[in-house]
Design a protein around this motif. Structure first.
Motif, PDB file in Angstrom:
ATOM      1  N   LEU A 149       0.829  -1.208   0.000  1.00  0.00           N
ATOM      2  CA  LEU A 149       0.000   0.000   0.000  1.00  0.00           C
ATOM      3  C   LEU A 149       0.865   1.261   0.000  1.00  0.00           C
ATOM      4  O   LEU A 149       0.597   2.231  -0.726  1.00  0.00           O
ATOM      5  CB  LEU A 149      -0.861  -0.036   1.261  1.00  0.00           C
ATOM      6  CG  LEU A 149      -2.111   0.781   1.242  1.00  0.00           C
ATOM      7  CD1 LEU A 149      -3.060   0.223   0.203  1.00  0.00           C
ATOM      8  CD2 LEU A 149      -2.775   0.714   2.614  1.00  0.00           C
ATOM      9  N   ALA A 150       1.929   1.244   0.814  1.00  0.00           N
ATOM     10  CA  ALA A 150       2.827   2.397   0.912  1.00  0.00           C
ATOM     11  C   ALA A 150       3.408   2.733  -0.460  1.00  0.00           C
ATOM     12  O   ALA A 150       3.543   3.899  -0.829  1.00  0.00           O
ATOM     13  CB  ALA A 150       3.946   2.105   1.910  1.00  0.00           C
ATOM     14  N   HIS A 151       3.705   1.703  -1.219  1.00  0.00           N
ATOM     15  CA  HIS A 151       4.251   1.898  -2.556  1.00  0.00           C
ATOM     16  C   HIS A 151       3.279   2.727  -3.409  1.00  0.00           C
ATOM     17  O   HIS A 151       3.682   3.597  -4.170  1.00  0.00           O
ATOM     18  CB  HIS A 151       4.504   0.527  -3.202  1.00  0.00           C
ATOM     19  CG  HIS A 151       5.077   0.605  -4.573  1.00  0.00           C
ATOM     20  ND1 HIS A 151       6.422   0.812  -4.810  1.00  0.00           N
ATOM     21  CD2 HIS A 151       4.493   0.527  -5.797  1.00  0.00           C
ATOM     22  CE1 HIS A 151       6.632   0.853  -6.115  1.00  0.00           C
ATOM     23  NE2 HIS A 151       5.477   0.683  -6.741  1.00  0.00           N
ATOM     24  N   GLU A 152       1.976   2.460  -3.219  1.00  0.00           N
ATOM     25  CA  GLU A 152       0.958   3.187  -3.986  1.00  0.00           C
ATOM     26  C   GLU A 152       0.695   4.590  -3.456  1.00  0.00           C
ATOM     27  O   GLU A 152       0.448   5.517  -4.214  1.00  0.00           O
ATOM     28  CB  GLU A 152      -0.368   2.410  -3.979  1.00  0.00           C
ATOM     29  CG  GLU A 152      -0.331   1.197  -4.888  1.00  0.00           C
ATOM     30  CD  GLU A 152      -1.518   0.268  -4.659  1.00  0.00           C
ATOM     31  OE1 GLU A 152      -2.601   0.764  -4.340  1.00  0.00           O
ATOM     32  OE2 GLU A 152      -1.323  -0.953  -4.808  1.00  0.00           O
ATOM     33  N   LEU A 153       0.727   4.730  -2.121  1.00  0.00           N
ATOM     34  CA  LEU A 153       0.339   6.014  -1.515  1.00  0.00           C
ATOM     35  C   LEU A 153       1.499   6.980  -1.326  1.00  0.00           C
ATOM     36  O   LEU A 153       1.285   8.132  -0.973  1.00  0.00           O
ATOM     37  CB  LEU A 153      -0.293   5.778  -0.132  1.00  0.00           C
ATOM     38  CG  LEU A 153      -1.609   5.038  -0.051  1.00  0.00           C
ATOM     39  CD1 LEU A 153      -2.117   5.040   1.384  1.00  0.00           C
ATOM     40  CD2 LEU A 153      -2.639   5.687  -0.970  1.00  0.00           C
ATOM     41  N   TYR A 154       2.718   6.522  -1.549  1.00  0.00           N
ATOM     42  CA  TYR A 154       3.882   7.318  -1.144  1.00  0.00           C
ATOM     43  C   TYR A 154       3.905   8.721  -1.756  1.00  0.00           C
ATOM     44  O   TYR A 154       3.621   8.878  -2.940  1.00  0.00           O
ATOM     45  CB  TYR A 154       5.167   6.572  -1.505  1.00  0.00           C
ATOM     46  CG  TYR A 154       6.286   6.874  -0.532  1.00  0.00           C
ATOM     47  CD1 TYR A 154       6.236   6.400   0.765  1.00  0.00           C
ATOM     48  CD2 TYR A 154       7.360   7.672  -0.907  1.00  0.00           C
ATOM     49  CE1 TYR A 154       7.234   6.689   1.670  1.00  0.00           C
ATOM     50  CE2 TYR A 154       8.374   7.969  -0.004  1.00  0.00           C
ATOM     51  CZ  TYR A 154       8.294   7.474   1.294  1.00  0.00           C
ATOM     52  OH  TYR A 154       9.279   7.783   2.178  1.00  0.00           O
ATOM     53  N   PRO A 155       4.210   9.738  -0.942  1.00  0.00           N
ATOM     54  CA  PRO A 155       4.243  11.116  -1.449  1.00  0.00           C
ATOM     55  C   PRO A 155       5.181  11.254  -2.650  1.00  0.00           C
ATOM     56  O   PRO A 155       6.187  10.552  -2.734  1.00  0.00           O
ATOM     57  CB  PRO A 155       4.770  11.917  -0.253  1.00  0.00           C
ATOM     58  CG  PRO A 155       4.402  11.111   0.945  1.00  0.00           C
ATOM     59  CD  PRO A 155       4.470   9.678   0.507  1.00  0.00           C
ATOM     60  N   GLY A 156       4.823  12.170  -3.529  1.00  0.00           N
ATOM     61  CA  GLY A 156       5.655  12.407  -4.705  1.00  0.00           C
ATOM     62  C   GLY A 156       4.969  11.941  -5.977  1.00  0.00           C
ATOM     63  O   GLY A 156       5.325  12.342  -7.077  1.00  0.00           O
ATOM     64  N   ARG A 157       3.943  11.089  -5.820  1.00  0.00           N
ATOM     65  CA  ARG A 157       3.260  10.566  -7.008  1.00  0.00           C
ATOM     66  C   ARG A 157       1.996  11.344  -7.347  1.00  0.00           C
ATOM     67  O   ARG A 157       1.417  11.143  -8.389  1.00  0.00           O
ATOM     68  CB  ARG A 157       2.862   9.095  -6.778  1.00  0.00           C
ATOM     69  CG  ARG A 157       4.040   8.217  -6.433  1.00  0.00           C
ATOM     70  CD  ARG A 157       3.600   6.795  -6.187  1.00  0.00           C
ATOM     71  NE  ARG A 157       2.839   6.264  -7.323  1.00  0.00           N
ATOM     72  CZ  ARG A 157       2.742   4.976  -7.603  1.00  0.00           C
ATOM     73  NH1 ARG A 157       3.334   4.095  -6.847  1.00  0.00           N
ATOM     74  NH2 ARG A 157       2.039   4.567  -8.622  1.00  0.00           N
ATOM     75  N   TYR A 158       1.547  12.202  -6.422  1.00  0.00           N
ATOM     76  CA  TYR A 158       0.260  12.855  -6.601  1.00  0.00           C
ATOM     77  C   TYR A 158       0.364  14.372  -6.486  1.00  0.00           C
ATOM     78  O   TYR A 158       1.254  14.882  -5.819  1.00  0.00           O
ATOM     79  CB  TYR A 158      -0.737  12.329  -5.564  1.00  0.00           C
ATOM     80  CG  TYR A 158      -0.931  10.834  -5.648  1.00  0.00           C
ATOM     81  CD1 TYR A 158      -1.789  10.275  -6.576  1.00  0.00           C
ATOM     82  CD2 TYR A 158      -0.195   9.983  -4.811  1.00  0.00           C
ATOM     83  CE1 TYR A 158      -1.945   8.901  -6.671  1.00  0.00           C
ATOM     84  CE2 TYR A 158      -0.351   8.601  -4.897  1.00  0.00           C
ATOM     85  CZ  TYR A 158      -1.225   8.064  -5.831  1.00  0.00           C
ATOM     86  OH  TYR A 158      -1.375   6.715  -5.924  1.00  0.00           O
ATOM     87  N   ARG A 159      -0.595  15.044  -7.118  1.00  0.00           N
ATOM     88  CA  ARG A 159      -0.605  16.500  -7.114  1.00  0.00           C
ATOM     89  C   ARG A 159      -1.744  17.009  -6.226  1.00  0.00           C
ATOM     90  O   ARG A 159      -2.843  16.449  -6.254  1.00  0.00           O
ATOM     91  CB  ARG A 159      -0.829  16.945  -8.567  1.00  0.00           C
ATOM     92  CG  ARG A 159      -0.816  18.415  -8.775  1.00  0.00           C
ATOM     93  CD  ARG A 159      -1.105  18.774 -10.239  1.00  0.00           C
ATOM     94  NE  ARG A 159      -1.478  20.168 -10.276  1.00  0.00           N
ATOM     95  CZ  ARG A 159      -2.418  20.688 -11.053  1.00  0.00           C
ATOM     96  NH1 ARG A 159      -3.067  19.935 -11.901  1.00  0.00           N
ATOM     97  NH2 ARG A 159      -2.693  21.967 -11.000  1.00  0.00           N
ATOM     98  N   PRO A 160      -1.495  18.083  -5.435  1.00  0.00           N
ATOM     99  CA  PRO A 160      -2.565  18.623  -4.580  1.00  0.00           C
ATOM    100  C   PRO A 160      -3.808  18.983  -5.390  1.00  0.00           C
ATOM    101  O   PRO A 160      -3.712  19.336  -6.571  1.00  0.00           O
ATOM    102  CB  PRO A 160      -1.936  19.875  -3.972  1.00  0.00           C
ATOM    103  CG  PRO A 160      -0.473  19.650  -4.029  1.00  0.00           C
ATOM    104  CD  PRO A 160      -0.229  18.822  -5.260  1.00  0.00           C
ATOM    105  N   THR A 161      -4.957  18.909  -4.759  1.00  0.00           N
ATOM    106  CA  THR A 161      -6.234  19.223  -5.419  1.00  0.00           C
ATOM    107  C   THR A 161      -6.594  20.701  -5.202  1.00  0.00           C
ATOM    108  O   THR A 161      -5.936  21.414  -4.437  1.00  0.00           O
ATOM    109  CB  THR A 161      -7.367  18.379  -4.816  1.00  0.00           C
ATOM    110  OG1 THR A 161      -7.551  18.794  -3.454  1.00  0.00           O
ATOM    111  CG2 THR A 161      -7.034  16.891  -4.853  1.00  0.00           C
ATOM    112  N   VAL A 162      -7.678  21.112  -5.850  1.00  0.00           N
ATOM    113  CA  VAL A 162      -8.203  22.475  -5.658  1.00  0.00           C
ATOM    114  C   VAL A 162      -8.500  22.702  -4.175  1.00  0.00           C
ATOM    115  O   VAL A 162      -8.280  23.789  -3.639  1.00  0.00           O
ATOM    116  CB  VAL A 162      -9.498  22.669  -6.495  1.00  0.00           C
ATOM    117  CG1 VAL A 162     -10.144  24.002  -6.188  1.00  0.00           C
ATOM    118  CG2 VAL A 162      -9.194  22.546  -7.977  1.00  0.00           C
ATOM    119  N   THR A 163      -8.973  21.655  -3.495  1.00  0.00           N
ATOM    120  CA  THR A 163      -9.303  21.785  -2.073  1.00  0.00           C
ATOM    121  C   THR A 163      -8.045  22.057  -1.238  1.00  0.00           C
ATOM    122  O   THR A 163      -8.064  22.909  -0.342  1.00  0.00           O
ATOM    123  CB  THR A 163     -10.040  20.514  -1.576  1.00  0.00           C
ATOM    124  OG1 THR A 163     -11.202  20.339  -2.385  1.00  0.00           O
ATOM    125  CG2 THR A 163     -10.436  20.641  -0.129  1.00  0.00           C
TER     126      THR A 163
END
Ligand code: CNA
Length: 280
Positions: A85-99
């Motif tokens: 799961l950590a492999h999928e959730l790890y920071p650096g792969r996603y961009r902040p949302t409008v919220t």
């Protein structure tokens, strides 16, 4: 029925009235409380949404029960599901949302008293909200340590392990214990910062609760610390935590990003918000 209670502080239980309240009453102490629902638009699944939530999709990890992935005693015996799961959730792969950017905008305007988040994805920090404004109630992936001797593991080694799908171990040869990010598992204590700040909502002049099922205690009690006459806004797909029961509760049921856009629009901040999000 509760929607019929006449408001005391607001003119009406609408976002337009909230915007008017913020501007005319010179609101400066906004507490924001968030959960996984503010990050789903970034591509990170939440826990409890049917079909799309993590718990609904953990079958492939062969867990005895879904929550075991964050259970400290289960982790001791089998850390692999967590690291998958950590492999999928790890920071650096996603961009902040409008919220996330809306919260940053509140901070930029000097209106944010504190952000309480249950999220471990660090997207608030990535949106530019300073660490001291955030109470990460369930910890985060920002640091990690051995579960036996508590020795910290350097970030570079941790990142490499997660990238290569390995389970990191304590660097002290005599120990060799399992390493875990400083996120709070079931059966572990919440960070001291949570306890230090937990009554802060009592001094807020507005509370915004977004993207959380409010089903994990003690976080779920935070909205109850907000004073009775202080408006509370819930922006969420579903109604949760008894919000809506007070005279000045405002329910905005729907996507978080759509809800904050409506609020920003009512405040005359929409262009600024979109601009900030484009630059993030
Ligand atoms: P949850 O229990 O999964 O609830 C999420 C809530 O958000 C539900 O009420 C949903 O209806 C709602 N929701 C989902 N998507 C949206 C959307 N786009 N707009 C509006 N509402 C939406 O998650 P909680 O955060 O309440 O539960 C607490 C757990 C989840 C914490 O311990 C977290 O660490 C954990 N978690 C965090 C992440 C993350 O860091 N992004 C991801 C998954 C789980």
């Amino acid at each position: 029925i509760e929607d019929d209670i006449p408001p005391q502080t607001l003119e009406s239980r609408t976002l337009e009235s909230v915007a008017k309240y913020i501007t005319e009453r010179k609101v400066r102490r906004i507490v924001v409380m968030t959960g996984a629902g503010i990050s789903t638009a970034a591509g990170i699944p939440d826990f409890r949404s049917p079909d799309t939530g993590l718990y609904a999709n953990l079958a492939r990890l062969n867990l005895p029960y879904a929550e075991a992935v964050f259970d400290i005693s289960y982790f001791r015996n089998n850390p692999l599901p967590f690291y998958t799961l950590a492999h999928e959730l790890y920071p650096g792969r996603y961009r902040p949302t409008v919220t996330h950017c809306f919260i940053k905008l509140l901070y930029d305007k000097g209106l944010l008293l504190k952000l309480f988040t249950q999220n471990i994805d660090c997207l608030e920090r990535e949106a530019g909200v300073p660490g001291e404004m955030i109470v990460e109630a369930h910890g985060s992936f920002a640091s990690q340590r051995c579960i036996e001797c508590k020795t910290e593991l350097p970030d570079t080694i941790m990142k490499k392990a997660v990238r290569e799908r390995e389970v990191p171990r304590c660097l002290r040869k005599t120990c060799n214990g399992l390493v875990k990010p400083d996120i709070v598992f079931f059966g572990e204590a919440l960070p001291e910062a949570f306890h230090r700040n937990r009554t802060l909502p009592a001094s807020a002049d507005l509370a915004i609760i977004m993207g959380t099922s409010l089903s994990v205690q003690p976080f779920a009690s935070l909205p109850s610390y907000v004073r009775e006459e202080t408006p509370r806004i819930l922006i969420n797909l579903e109604r949760v935590g008894g919000l809506g029961s007070r005279a000045d509760d405002v329910l905005i049921l729907g996507e978080c990003d759509a809800g904050v856009r409506k609020l920003a629009d009512a405040l005359g901040w929409l262009d600024e918000l979109e601009d900030l999000w484009q630059r993030t």
